[in-house]
Scaffold this motif. Structure first.
Motif, PDB file in Angstrom:
ATOM      1  N   ARG A 182       0.827  -1.208   0.000  1.00  0.00           N
ATOM      2  CA  ARG A 182       0.000   0.000   0.000  1.00  0.00           C
ATOM      3  C   ARG A 182       0.860   1.257   0.000  1.00  0.00           C
ATOM      4  N   ARG A 183       1.934   1.239   0.774  1.00  0.00           N
ATOM      5  CA  ARG A 183       2.819   2.413   0.798  1.00  0.00           C
ATOM      6  C   ARG A 183       3.502   2.613  -0.549  1.00  0.00           C
ATOM      7  N   ALA A 186       0.961   4.195  -2.835  1.00  0.00           N
ATOM      8  CA  ALA A 186       0.691   5.582  -2.473  1.00  0.00           C
ATOM      9  C   ALA A 186       1.827   6.513  -2.900  1.00  0.00           C
TER      10      ALA A 186
END
Length: 449
Positions: A182-183, A186
């Motif tokens: 997810r990071r 993002a």
């Protein structure tokens, strides 16, 4: 799509289940050990006290005279336990030192009796010479049970926060790869379409990331296709538009009717060439990307006959003999509209290079071994061996070629063929002497009737 790693992918479900079960098992074992030792000690103490009181009570006055009243339970719990012994004729032989007195009429076995303003649990045993009554206060029993339950639950209550911390830590460790993914997403920019890393991902998440990588690859291809189309259109339309401008200026400067007619003819021819170029650019953009529509059985022989029929008027105008030969039916799996565009461009390319009065032949046949071939031969000058692969590139034209082609016809053929798993081969025509452009499907592509 990203190929799977050689290492076995850990399962998120298996990891969570195993670690949580391990934490619960350890906690349960600790709690069971503590509860077992506590309950054993409590019940041993209770039963020991009960047995001592009963034994002392059954000795009657002898016990009292020898041991005294304190030994008979006049200490802690004396008011919570009653022992009475009655003779068969109703005379009391013994009563434990308690302020309460049970009624002499009782139910043999277990019963509930209310005496002295409180409830008692009574057990009566009848013998040939006497009746023994043992009673315990319900309040004392509930208090003792509550104490035992509290001692049993207390370790679990104390270990619950520890268990919650363990579960939180375990789940966090198990889901760390997803949080890392997810990071990474993002932190990406709008134009970053590189595939996502799949190392260390759980087995349940890995297929999802691989599908996302496939989607990113398709988006990157579509983006590149759009960029190529924009660059190609900007480059190729510049010259026709400049030529149209010059032709319009020539029409404005024409002084006589003959000059105006000649300038008008040139202008119309320029418009036709620009229109043809735009159509081919749009066709290339439409067929150079991902496949559209559902594949279905397509009869190549029927498509060849339609293409010959559509181009017959142009061929007759130049005296070119145009014909379709080969198998009457040859079916492959594909998209009929795209294959019709492929055939139309092959026939147009052959007509453009065939001389007036020449020949163009469309051949549809099944090759030995089960492959399929769609070939278009012409009687033109042919293509030199060193140029045969390059003519499939977009906007490439053989030096010295007559006509006003855009160099996109065979590029469109190449794009459609690739979408259908076929190969485009440029070679010499063994029958007409000019060029042969053949599209060949591999073995297994044919559909049985």
């Amino acid at each position: 799509m990203t190929p799977p790693s050689d290492r076995a992918s850990p399962s998120l479900r298996a990891r969570l289940t195993a670690l949580l079960l391990l934490a619960v098992l350890i906690t349960a074992l600790v709690q069971a050990a503590i509860t077992w030792r506590t309950a054993l000690a409590e019940t041993e103490a209770v039963f020991d006290a009960q047995m001592e009181r009963v034994a002392l009570s059954l000795t009657g006055g002898l016990a009292a005279s020898v041991l005294g009243d304190d030994a008979l339970g006049r200490g802690r719990g004396a008011e919570e336990l009653i022992v009475q012994i009655w003779r068969a004729d109703g005379i009391m032989l013994y009563r434990s030192p308690s302020a309460q007195l049970l009624p002499p009429q009782t139910v043999i076995g277990f019963s509930n009796v209310r005496a002295g303003g409180q409830d008692w649990r009574v057990y009566a045993l009848e013998t040939p010479i006497q009746v023994i009554q043992i009673a315990q206060a319900e309040r004392a029993r509930r208090r003792m049970a509550g104490q035992l339950a509290l001692r049993a639950v207390l370790p679990v209550a104390l270990l619950a926060p520890v268990l919650m911390l363990i579960v939180w830590w375990v789940v966090g460790r198990a889901l760390a790869p997803i949080a890392r993914l997810r990071r990474q997403l993002a932190a990406r920019g709008a134009g970053d379409l590189a595939p996502l890393p799949t190392d260390g991902l759980p087995a349940e998440v890995r297929p999802l990331v691989e599908e996302m990588n496939g989607l990113l690859a398709r988006l990157a291809a579509a983006w590149q296709q759009l960029a190529d189309f924009t660059a190609d259109a900007a480059h190729e339309l510049r010259s026709p538009l400049a030529a149209l401008r010059l032709q319009v200026q020539g029409l404005q400067r024409a002084g006589s009717e003959a000059e105006r007619a000649q300038a008008t003819g040139r202008l119309l021819a320029g418009v036709d060439r620009a229109t043809r170029l735009v159509e081919q650019l749009l066709a290339l953009a439409r067929h150079d990307g991902a496949a559209r529509g559902t594949p279905a059985p397509v009869d190549l022989a029927a498509l060849a006959r339609h293409a010959v029929h559509d181009a017959a008027a142009e061929a007759r105008a130049r005296g070119i003999v145009l014909a379709a030969t080969g198998d009457p039916v040859l079916t492959v799996t594909g998209q009929s509209e795209a294959l019709a565009v492929l055939l139309r461009n092959l026939v147009d390319n052959a007509l453009r290079h065939a001389p007036d009065g020449g020949q163009v032949r469309v051949l549809v046949r099944r090759l030995p071994g089960g492959a399929a071939e769609l070939a278009v031969d012409d009687s033109g000058p042919g293509i030199a061996p060193g140029e045969r692969q390059r003519v499939l590139d977009r906007f490439y034209r053989v030096p010295g070629t007559a006509g006003h082609g855009s160099g996109l016809g065979l590029a469109i053929v190449q794009a459609v063929a690739r979408r259908h798993g076929a190969q485009v081969v440029v070679e010499s025509s063994p029958t007409l002497g000019g060029a042969r452009v053949a599209v060949r499907w591999p073995v297994g592509a044919l559909r049985q009737r």
